[in-house]
Design an enzyme around this catalytic site. Sequence first.
Site, PDB file in Angstrom:
ATOM      1  CE  LYS A 184      -1.934   2.558   3.170  1.00 31.08           C
ATOM      2  NZ  LYS A 184      -1.245   3.756   2.380  1.00 31.08           N
ATOM      3  CD  GLU A 258      14.254   0.433   7.348  1.00 28.90           C
ATOM      4  OE1 GLU A 258      14.840   1.143   7.841  1.00 28.90           O
ATOM      5  OE2 GLU A 258      14.655  -0.737   7.694  1.00 28.90           O
ATOM      6  CB  CYS A 292      13.647   8.270   7.592  1.00 29.22           C
ATOM      7  SG  CYS A 292      14.033   7.734   6.079  1.00 29.22           S
ATOM      8  CD  GLU A 389      11.115  11.924  11.370  1.00 26.75           C
ATOM      9  OE1 GLU A 389       9.524  11.743  11.125  1.00 26.75           O
ATOM     10  OE2 GLU A 389      11.555  11.733  10.552  1.00 26.75           O
TER      11      GLU A 389
HETATM   12  P1  NAD Z   1       3.131   7.583   8.659  1.00 26.33           P
HETATM   13  O1  NAD Z   1       3.251   6.529   9.919  1.00 26.33           O
HETATM   14  O2  NAD Z   1       1.750   9.244   8.782  1.00 26.33           O
HETATM   15  O3  NAD Z   1       2.324   6.896   6.955  1.00 26.33           O
HETATM   16  C1  NAD Z   1       2.915   6.344   6.721  1.00 26.33           C
HETATM   17  C2  NAD Z   1       2.554   4.544   5.956  1.00 26.33           C
HETATM   18  O4  NAD Z   1       1.263   4.253   7.182  1.00 26.33           O
HETATM   19  C3  NAD Z   1       1.388   5.626   4.882  1.00 26.33           C
HETATM   20  O5  NAD Z   1       1.345   4.414   3.197  1.00 26.33           O
HETATM   21  C4  NAD Z   1      -0.512   6.067   5.725  1.00 26.33           C
HETATM   22  O6  NAD Z   1      -1.307   5.863   5.254  1.00 26.33           O
HETATM   23  C5  NAD Z   1      -0.161   3.841   6.109  1.00 26.33           C
HETATM   24  N1  NAD Z   1      -0.465   4.274   7.859  1.00 26.33           N
HETATM   25  C6  NAD Z   1      -1.285   4.854   8.516  1.00 26.33           C
HETATM   26  N2  NAD Z   1      -1.580   4.852   9.221  1.00 26.33           N
HETATM   27  C7  NAD Z   1      -1.256   3.528   9.617  1.00 26.33           C
HETATM   28  C8  NAD Z   1      -1.889   2.465   9.876  1.00 26.33           C
HETATM   29  N3  NAD Z   1      -2.640   2.893  11.633  1.00 26.33           N
HETATM   30  N4  NAD Z   1      -1.173   1.104  10.418  1.00 26.33           N
HETATM   31  C9  NAD Z   1      -1.108   1.264   8.957  1.00 26.33           C
HETATM   32  N5  NAD Z   1      -0.685   1.799   7.722  1.00 26.33           N
HETATM   33  C10 NAD Z   1      -1.014   2.966   8.538  1.00 26.33           C
HETATM   34  O7  NAD Z   1       3.967   8.479   8.211  1.00 26.33           O
HETATM   35  P2  NAD Z   1       4.087   9.579   6.801  1.00 26.33           P
HETATM   36  O8  NAD Z   1       3.671  10.473   7.477  1.00 26.33           O
HETATM   37  O9  NAD Z   1       3.425   8.866   5.021  1.00 26.33           O
HETATM   38  O10 NAD Z   1       5.686   8.972   6.684  1.00 26.33           O
HETATM   39  C11 NAD Z   1       6.615  10.432   7.016  1.00 26.33           C
HETATM   40  C12 NAD Z   1       6.950   9.199   8.680  1.00 26.33           C
HETATM   41  O11 NAD Z   1       7.932   7.993   7.604  1.00 26.33           O
HETATM   42  C13 NAD Z   1       8.310  10.547   9.030  1.00 26.33           C
HETATM   43  O12 NAD Z   1       8.115   9.950  10.200  1.00 26.33           O
HETATM   44  C14 NAD Z   1       9.879   9.617   7.901  1.00 26.33           C
HETATM   45  O13 NAD Z   1      10.738   9.431   9.113  1.00 26.33           O
HETATM   46  C15 NAD Z   1       9.481   8.469   8.618  1.00 26.33           C
HETATM   47  N6  NAD Z   1      10.512   7.324   7.361  1.00 26.33           N
HETATM   48  C16 NAD Z   1      11.093   6.274   7.439  1.00 26.33           C
HETATM   49  C17 NAD Z   1      11.799   5.371   6.355  1.00 26.33           C
HETATM   50  C18 NAD Z   1      12.929   4.693   6.886  1.00 26.33           C
HETATM   51  O14 NAD Z   1      13.404   3.958   6.158  1.00 26.33           O
HETATM   52  N7  NAD Z   1      13.441   4.243   8.606  1.00 26.33           N
HETATM   53  C19 NAD Z   1      11.479   6.092   5.253  1.00 26.33           C
HETATM   54  C20 NAD Z   1      11.022   7.397   5.163  1.00 26.33           C
HETATM   55  C21 NAD Z   1      10.104   7.817   5.765  1.00 26.33           C
END
Ligand code: NAD
Length: 478
Positions: A184, A258, A292, A389
């Site tokens: 997804k 991650e 990230c 962050e």
């Molecule tokens: P987010 O956690 O809000 O969303 C990430 C994904 O999870 C989206 O596809 C979202 O629809 C889905 N999601 C949301 N709630 C969920 C739930 N309860 N259960 C399952 N899936 C759910 O994060 P974001 O705002 O999209 O992304 C930014 C974050 O991602 C930042 O904190 C960043 O640091 C992190 N990030 C980490 C890495 C890494 O490799 N460590 C890489 C990229 C981004």
Amino acid sequence: MATFDYAPAPESPAIVDIQPSYGLYIGGEMVDPIDGSRFKTVNPATEEVLSEVAAAGPTDVDRALAAARAAYDGTWSRLSGRDRGKYLYRLARLVQERARELAVLESIDNGKPIRESRDVDVPLVAAHFFYYAGWADKLGYAGFGPDPRPLGVAAQVIPWNFPLLMLAWKIAPALACGNTVVLKPAETTPLSALAFADICRQADLPPGVVNIITGAGDTGRALVEHPGVDKVAFTGSTEVGRQIARSVAGTRKKTTLELGGKAANVVFDDAPLDQAVEGIVNGIFFNQGHVCCAGSRLLVQESVADELLDRLKRRLGTLRLGDPLDKNTDIGAINSAEQLDKIRMLSEVGESEGAERWSPPCDLPDRGFWFPPTVFTGVAQSHRIAREEIFGPVLSVLTFRTPAEAIDKANNTPYGLSAGVWTDKGSRILWMAQKLRAGVVWANTFNRFDPASPFGGYKESGFGREGGRHGLAGYLDV
Ligand code: NAD
């Protein structure tokens, strides 16, 4: 004084063919969602609606997982590693063939400059598929026993900052190891994953090996909580990572998370300062800081702080913000109104807590979501902008006097994803790398990625590694 400016150099969007609406890619075909709801995805640089995509409901999740299970039992787990490798090579080559289209599509849907999607994201996507294609028939030599087995069906949920690259990080190792997947993408950036669905079709990948379902958090939750899943791979925020960790506790699901970061980029007084300035810019202003592992905390040795900041500010004055499709653009659009609000809010908190805010003169376009490159000086470790962050083009600057103080400050965070060290001394680099509690430590560079190199976090940045030989372990029953 003579002025020098760049002529516009826009990449044409004509190469992409965005459909007015998309279904879900399940069992090798695009199907309409059973619960019928849809949502819009917009171009963050213009706020123009690009397309409508399906929000997969629980029945759609059931369907996608059933297709993935049938493909696992019926074909994929029975293929030899060599045959799986052939499919992965084919996917890699198709990504290369369609590279320009994918780069433009990614920039339109995400807001990132074409220079990045063209030169970083898409080449790394192809490199990931090539790299794991090479492992598919050599799993017996990866250090996990002579015949390591796949896990089964993987549920994969990814964020919006590197949509296609995160897809590659998830799908390539999963398929190489013999698993099938339901992925997804994030709700604000679904289009490149849907283009990848078309690449799977073009590659004649057996139906159901890759399934792409769109939707928001509810869809993600239904997917990872489903009993038909053997493996959960999530990249996203620490908050959602915690929820997922709770939901998989006590189940058979193998999990990799991650999550977020608040990396320190540490500059010593013997560092080559101009190179360090480039590394700082690349560390926090690459991809609008939506990274990230961004170097969002600059720790600079006090004796060179003034000089470094002067040079940094001069350099930031040359960054070009604007149309993501212009080949001269350095800083594109913020991905969503919601993310822009978060960056604004935390920047205001930074000012109210006493840090000093600076941005170069910078015209922001009238429409779309934009934030200028911003530097905060006089930041204390207790400030929220030093701890949380921001996930935007905002740098918090702190100083230190001794290497021990640099380590203490760098490690003073709940996160531990990455760090950077700038110094002339090899021995100091090795000493720092040993002491820093971060999954990746870059020396005299920053934000460098390679499929052969493992990536992942300590502490609240998550667990498990993606990339390299280590990345295979998350998809094997070992
Ligand atoms: P987010 O956690 O809000 O969303 C990430 C994904 O999870 C989206 O596809 C979202 O629809 C889905 N999601 C949301 N709630 C969920 C739930 N309860 N259960 C399952 N899936 C759910 O994060 P974001 O705002 O999209 O992304 C930014 C974050 O991602 C930042 O904190 C960043 O640091 C992190 N990030 C980490 C890495 C890494 O490799 N460590 C890489 C990229 C981004």
